[in-house]
Structure formats: C-alpha cells, structure tokens
Design a protein around this motif. Sequence first.
Motif, short mmCIF file in Angstrom:
data_model
loop_
_atom_site.label_atom_id
_atom_site.label_comp_id
_atom_site.label_asym_id
_atom_site.label_seq_id
_atom_site.Cartn_x
_atom_site.Cartn_y
_atom_site.Cartn_z
N THR A 121 42.70 42.34 38.52
CA THR A 121 42.21 42.04 39.88
C THR A 121 40.74 42.42 40.02
O THR A 121 39.95 41.67 40.62
CB THR A 121 43.06 42.81 40.90
N GLU A 122 40.37 43.56 39.46
CA GLU A 122 38.96 43.97 39.54
C GLU A 122 38.06 43.01 38.77
O GLU A 122 36.95 42.71 39.20
CB GLU A 122 38.82 45.39 39.00
N GLN A 125 37.60 39.95 40.86
CA GLN A 125 36.68 40.21 41.96
C GLN A 125 35.24 40.17 41.50
O GLN A 125 34.36 39.65 42.21
CB GLN A 125 37.00 41.58 42.57
N GLN A 126 34.98 40.70 40.31
CA GLN A 126 33.62 40.63 39.77
C GLN A 126 33.22 39.19 39.46
O GLN A 126 32.08 38.78 39.73
CB GLN A 126 33.51 41.49 38.50
N THR A 129 31.96 37.05 42.38
CA THR A 129 30.59 37.25 42.89
C THR A 129 29.55 36.47 42.11
O THR A 129 28.38 36.42 42.52
CB THR A 129 30.24 38.74 42.84
#
Length: 383
Positions: A121-122, A125-126, A129
């Motif tokens: 998930t992290e 998320q990166q 962006t």
Amino acid sequence: QKQKNERTRFRTLVSSLKTEDDLEYKTNVMRLINAIIGRYENLEKRISMRQEFKQLGLLDIIEGLRYDDDKALNTEIDIFEELMEEDGKLTMVNNVDLSDPVAIANALVTQTHGKALQYFTEIMQQLFTIPVGSVEGISTWALTEDVVRSSTTQETSKKHAPKKLDFQTIRKMKKSPQPDNLLQQDQDAMRQELNELRNELNQTKVKHLQEVNDLVDKYATEKKELQKSLETEIATLRDRLEAARAEPAIPIQTEEPVETSPPPPADIPAPPPPSNIPAPPPMLGGPPPPPGIGGATKPSYADKYPFKPSVQMKKFYWKAIPPREIPGTMWDDINFDEVDYLEPVELEKLFGAKKKADKEKAAKVEKEEENPYKNMIDLKRSN
C-alpha cells in the motif's frame, strides 16, 4: 504522430473507423493495425503495441464494425482477435493476465497480507504521486522500473545490469517452489499475526464482559436502594394510619351565629298633658319623625342570615310582606332561632333553576325511555 499533431499516436487512425463510411477504407485500416502489431516477434513488444490500440477504444469500435456485415472487414477483425487470444494464453500466469495492469494490481492485493500488504500500500501511494504526461514523469517511471527490477533479480553488479523480465521468466519464477526458510518465515508471520488477533479479541471480550457486569451491579444496587426506600415509606404510612384509627374521634364544633339585639332605646320623658290648644298640623315636606316613634320591628331571618346563591334560583312569585306590616301577624310570633338551619348547597339543589340545555337533555332521555321497542321490527309486517 508529429505530422498529425497527435498527443497520442494512432488516435486519428483508430477514430477514423467510427467517422468514415467507406467499408474498403475500414478494411484497410484493420489490415494496417494487424500488420503493425504482427511485425514484432517479441511477445512483450507485441502485447505492448496491442495495449496501445486497446487504450484508444479499439475493442469497442470492433464490436460496432461487426454490424457492417462485410466479409473482408470481418476477416481482418477475426485475425486481430485470434492473435490477441493466442498472445493472451502466453501472458496468463496463475490466472492473471500480465498484460493487464489492473489485473496485476488486483492479484497483488489478493495475495499479499499482513506487513506485505502494508508495504504494498505504501509503494502504491508513492507511485500515485508520480506525475503523468510530462517528461519528468516518464523519467521517474523509468527510474522506478529500474529500481524495482534490481530488487527482484539476483544480478546486482554494476557491470551486469539486471535484464528486463519477460513473461516466460515471470512464469518460471511464480511456478518455482519457494525455499523452505521463506515458507517457514511466512508461516511464522501468519501464526504471529493470528495470535495477536486472538489476544486482541480476548481482551475485547474481557473488557466488554467487565462493562456489562459493572452495569448489572450498578442497576442492582439502585434497585435495592429504591426497594428499601419504598418499604420504609410504606411502613411509615401504615403506622400513621393505625395511629389515626386508634385515636378517638374529635367532634367538629361549628360556631353558631350570636344573635345581637339592638341597644335599648333611651328613656323618653313622658309628654306633657294635652292642653286645649290643638297641636299644629304637620308641615308638608318636613323632616321625618325621630327614631323610636311609630313602633320598632324585630330583625327578620333574612337580615340575620343573609344568603347570596351561586346559581340562579326558581321564582316563586310570592308577594313579600313589608317589615312594617309584620307586627300583629303570625310572622311576628315566630322565633327564627328555633327554625332548622338549611345548608346553602342544599337550598341550591332543591330550589335552583335548571338550565335550558339540561331540561332539553332530560326531556330527550325521558322521551327515549317512553318506547324502548320503537326500533324493533314488527314481526307481523316483516313476514
């Protein structure tokens, strides 16, 4: 693409399949698309090229071209779909289409769990962006792809850069069994996570049970206190009632009206003997004679006991006797002190005038009671 000033290549070519009506032109466009995709022998490049056309909506346009019912056009459409189906079989690994990024993301979400899902998930998320549609964004995506490739392959030397994974390599990596130590680590991690969930669940149950017990104890204590208070109050009322029954009844004394007699008249000197001179006649309009002359009257019952009823009383149409005519009659011999005194409420009940509405209601009830069988059907007439 530069000559047509297109932001995405092949957009004009694909859009012409919807705008043009010439069937021969549409057939040639489909033949050109098949040639562009088929010129690549490498599977990854062929899949990538076909993916560009799919993103431009080519599959939806092909469904509409079937309604033209042109043999040559349908042949080119069949060739496109057959090659796509054959390549799709080669890109399927563990029921996941590696050419579809959405299918890959869904498979990762389904397969990962625990800490791995948190890291995934992290990472997503990166990636979210990273800008798209710009030169800087494309460079960032390329650098990200190199970093991920380096972390998933064994070749970490600078002289030998890691190769790009193809579908065959990915298939072999997914089908090869994992080392025992990795399997053991995964199992240990899953067991630890399961134990943590069980402990958390047990703590939640204990906390909830404690809260329920506290509420039950609180309500039980309040109930006992209320019951004790009610029993004390009932016992007090019972004692007071028994004490009131044991005490003798105290007669209620009513104050009787005290008859006050008027003060005796002052002594009047005897008049002088009459003389031969007649007294002058009284002057018309003169002052009244002094009090006491002409006889005094006894106080009447109405004067001693004035009573003003709260309701309208019946009219008897009697002729009232003036007080000055009472002396010498039977009313003068009656002692009003010996007359039984009637309560004002009793007098109002006996001699109070009924209202018109009450009279009409009483008459209606009396009329209904006269013939209780008026609503019954005459049996002789009914036959």
